[in-house]
Design a protein around this motif. Structure first.
Motif, PDB file in Angstrom:
ATOM      1  N   GLY A  75       4.816  -4.616   1.099  1.00 37.65           N
ATOM      2  CA  GLY A  75       3.867  -5.483   0.401  1.00 37.65           C
ATOM      3  C   GLY A  75       2.497  -5.457   1.048  1.00 37.65           C
ATOM      4  N   SER A  76       2.483  -5.433   2.370  1.00 36.77           N
ATOM      5  CA  SER A  76       1.210  -5.386   3.084  1.00 36.77           C
ATOM      6  C   SER A  76       0.555  -4.015   2.946  1.00 36.77           C
ATOM      7  N   ALA A  77       1.376  -2.970   2.943  1.00 41.03           N
ATOM      8  CA  ALA A  77       0.829  -1.611   2.846  1.00 41.03           C
ATOM      9  C   ALA A  77       0.116  -1.371   1.512  1.00 41.03           C
ATOM     10  N   VAL A  78       0.554  -2.046   0.445  1.00 45.71           N
ATOM     11  CA  VAL A  78      -0.127  -1.870  -0.847  1.00 45.71           C
ATOM     12  C   VAL A  78      -1.267  -2.873  -1.035  1.00 45.71           C
ATOM     13  N   GLY A  79      -1.557  -3.640   0.028  1.00 49.41           N
ATOM     14  CA  GLY A  79      -2.757  -4.480  -0.004  1.00 49.41           C
ATOM     15  C   GLY A  79      -2.522  -5.952  -0.226  1.00 49.41           C
ATOM     16  N   GLY A  80      -1.272  -6.412  -0.155  1.00 49.05           N
ATOM     17  CA  GLY A  80      -0.985  -7.822  -0.377  1.00 49.05           C
ATOM     18  C   GLY A  80      -1.018  -8.631   0.908  1.00 49.05           C
ATOM     19  N   ARG A  81      -1.336  -9.910   0.771  1.00 45.77           N
ATOM     20  CA  ARG A  81      -1.203 -10.850   1.895  1.00 45.77           C
ATOM     21  C   ARG A  81       0.264 -11.289   1.924  1.00 45.77           C
ATOM     22  N   THR A  82       0.959 -11.000   3.022  1.00 49.35           N
ATOM     23  CA  THR A  82       2.408 -11.176   3.035  1.00 49.35           C
ATOM     24  C   THR A  82       2.846 -12.079   4.184  1.00 49.35           C
ATOM     25  N   TYR A  83       3.984 -12.739   3.944  1.00 48.54           N
ATOM     26  CA  TYR A  83       4.512 -13.702   4.923  1.00 48.54           C
ATOM     27  C   TYR A  83       6.032 -13.656   4.919  1.00 48.54           C
ATOM     28  N   THR A  84       6.611 -13.847   6.107  1.00 44.38           N
ATOM     29  CA  THR A  84       8.049 -14.032   6.224  1.00 44.38           C
ATOM     30  C   THR A  84       8.335 -14.909   7.438  1.00 44.38           C
ATOM     31  N   ALA A  85       9.592 -15.271   7.595  1.00 38.97           N
ATOM     32  CA  ALA A  85      10.002 -16.116   8.721  1.00 38.97           C
ATOM     33  C   ALA A  85      11.387 -15.696   9.170  1.00 38.97           C
ATOM     34  N   THR A  86      11.682 -15.945  10.439  1.00 38.31           N
ATOM     35  CA  THR A  86      12.988 -15.574  10.949  1.00 38.31           C
ATOM     36  C   THR A  86      13.288 -16.337  12.236  1.00 38.31           C
ATOM     37  N   SER A  87      14.418 -16.006  12.840  1.00 41.26           N
ATOM     38  CA  SER A  87      14.853 -16.617  14.095  1.00 41.26           C
ATOM     39  C   SER A  87      15.845 -15.689  14.777  1.00 41.26           C
TER      40      SER A  87
END
Length: 391
Positions: free
Chosen positions: A67-79
């Motif tokens: 998603g970021s590589a095609v130019g989007g502002r992207t977010y995720t979360a983990t632990s």
């Protein structure tokens, strides 16, 4: 707007205000509430973003990479184990210079299985090329996430915001949630200089041999070194815009004339401030406190200058480099390479969610004042369990 929210919900509100194009997640305790809330926002029409529920944390990291590589502002979360399952992609995101923002709800790692808080997960991937910012409370979590997108997109370096699992993610606190117009003024739309586009194809992340690989890593390293100045500036810009937002890479408390300095990261700082106040007021012990907000890039010069006149330093941290000492302690020692330094001791505490009390912190300071000699110690061990192992 001031309101009382669970830490996870407060983070979700901050992420929504940053207008991500895509959110991707594979829920894992204690991060789950963040992505559940973002999912609810998308379903209710409060967040105009693509939401992808991945089949695993490896998949989630891969999807935000794309998603970021095609130019989007992207977010995720983990632990915890989820972050470790992402590791291969985590390195790729950093190497590809993609400005992904991720929340790490800090949790112990297996084995044995433990779902409670310590910071071993994030600390274990300190060398992946991500900026790592640790927060003390939920207001700082909100403010830091908004800053994180700006820092990441300006530097083209991914940013991990680390908040203590349960201690912050599941705690309800008053937080001031900025308005959308305020955040829009602070954080402009993401316009990458390069992005994957089928109408204008190019290669990203191609093979690099010994003739050029070192130079690519050098460039990333130098940009990480310079990132400290960008983090400080973005902090200042945020403070000018919102009236709060941290002090940059480290913060200090009670350092006037301090003879003993305690150092730590994350939510423990609140408890440590109480200990410092009580030691100064009730026992006359001159104790100060350094909060490390930015763990990567490591604020070497700032922390060196903050403690160089001190006789003894105690680093209290919820992680360990097994076979050596606490990781933050090692980094602090390295800040004095080739110079005379204070006696710097490592105190491992609170692993796997074990409580750390004000009295335990005060005792660390008293012991350092009585004997500044450098050492590595676990504090808060249950001796009866250790004896059981020996039997």
């Amino acid at each position: 707007m001031k309101t009382i929210l669970e830490g996870s919900v407060a983070v979700a509100e901050a992420v929504r205000l940053c207008r991500p194009d895509m959110v991707c997640a594979y829920p894992i305790t204690p991060q789950t509430h963040i992505v559940e809330e973002l999912s609810r926002m998308v379903a209710d029409g409060r967040l105009d973003a693509g939401y992808v529920l991945a089949e695993s944390e490896f998949g989630a990291a891969s999807i935000v990479l794309g998603g970021s590589a095609v130019g989007g502002r992207t977010y995720t979360a983990t632990s915890s184990q989820g972050l470790l399952l992402m590791v291969e992609v985590i390195f790729n995101i950093a190497g590809l210079r993609l400005p992904v923002v991720m929340t790490c709800a800090n949790r112990a790692v297996s084995a044995p299985i433990n779902i409670w808080n310590d910071q071993q997960d994030a600390v274990s991937i300190r060398d992946s090329g991500w900026i790592q910012l640790f927060v003390e409370d939920n207001q700082e979590a909100v403010d830091t996430h908004i800053q994180a997108f700006k820092i990441a997109e300006e530097l083209m370096i991914p940013v991990m915001v680390c908040m203590d699992g349960y201690v912050l993610t599941h705690t309800w606190e008053p937080v001031d949630i900025p308005g959308q117009e305020e955040v829009d003024r602070f954080l402009p739309p993401y316009r990458p200089a390069d992005r994957l586009d089928p109408d204008d194809p190019f290669t990203m992340g191609s093979m690099v041999g010994p003739d050029a690989y070192m130079e690519t890593r050098y460039n990333v390293h130098m940009d990480m070194m310079e990132a400290r100045q960008v983090i400080k500036r973005v902090c200042e810009e945020y403070r000018e815009a919102f009236g709060r937002g941290g002090t940059g890479v480290i913060d200090s408390y009670g350092m006037e004339g301090a003879e003993v300095v305690l150092v730590s990261m994350g939510s423990l700082l609140g408890t440590m401030r109480v200990a410092v106040d009580e030691l100064r007021e009730e026992e006359g012990l001159k104790v100060g406190l350094i909060k490390v907000r930015c763990f990567r890039p490591f604020p070497k010069d700032a922390i060196h200058d903050a403690v160089k006149e001190t006789q003894t330093v105690g680093v209290i941290e919820k992680d360990i480099s097994l076979g050596l000492e606490g990781t933050l302690c090692s980094e602090l020692r390295a800040a004095f390479c080739g110079e005379d330094s204070p006696e710097i001791s490592s105190f491992i505490m609170g692993l796997g969610g074990r409580d750390i009390t004000v009295e335990e912190i005060k005792q660390v300071a008293r012991d350092l004042a009585a004997n500044p000699a450098c050492r590595v110690e676990f504090r808060g061990l249950r001796e009866e369990l250790l004896k059981g192992d020996e039997g």
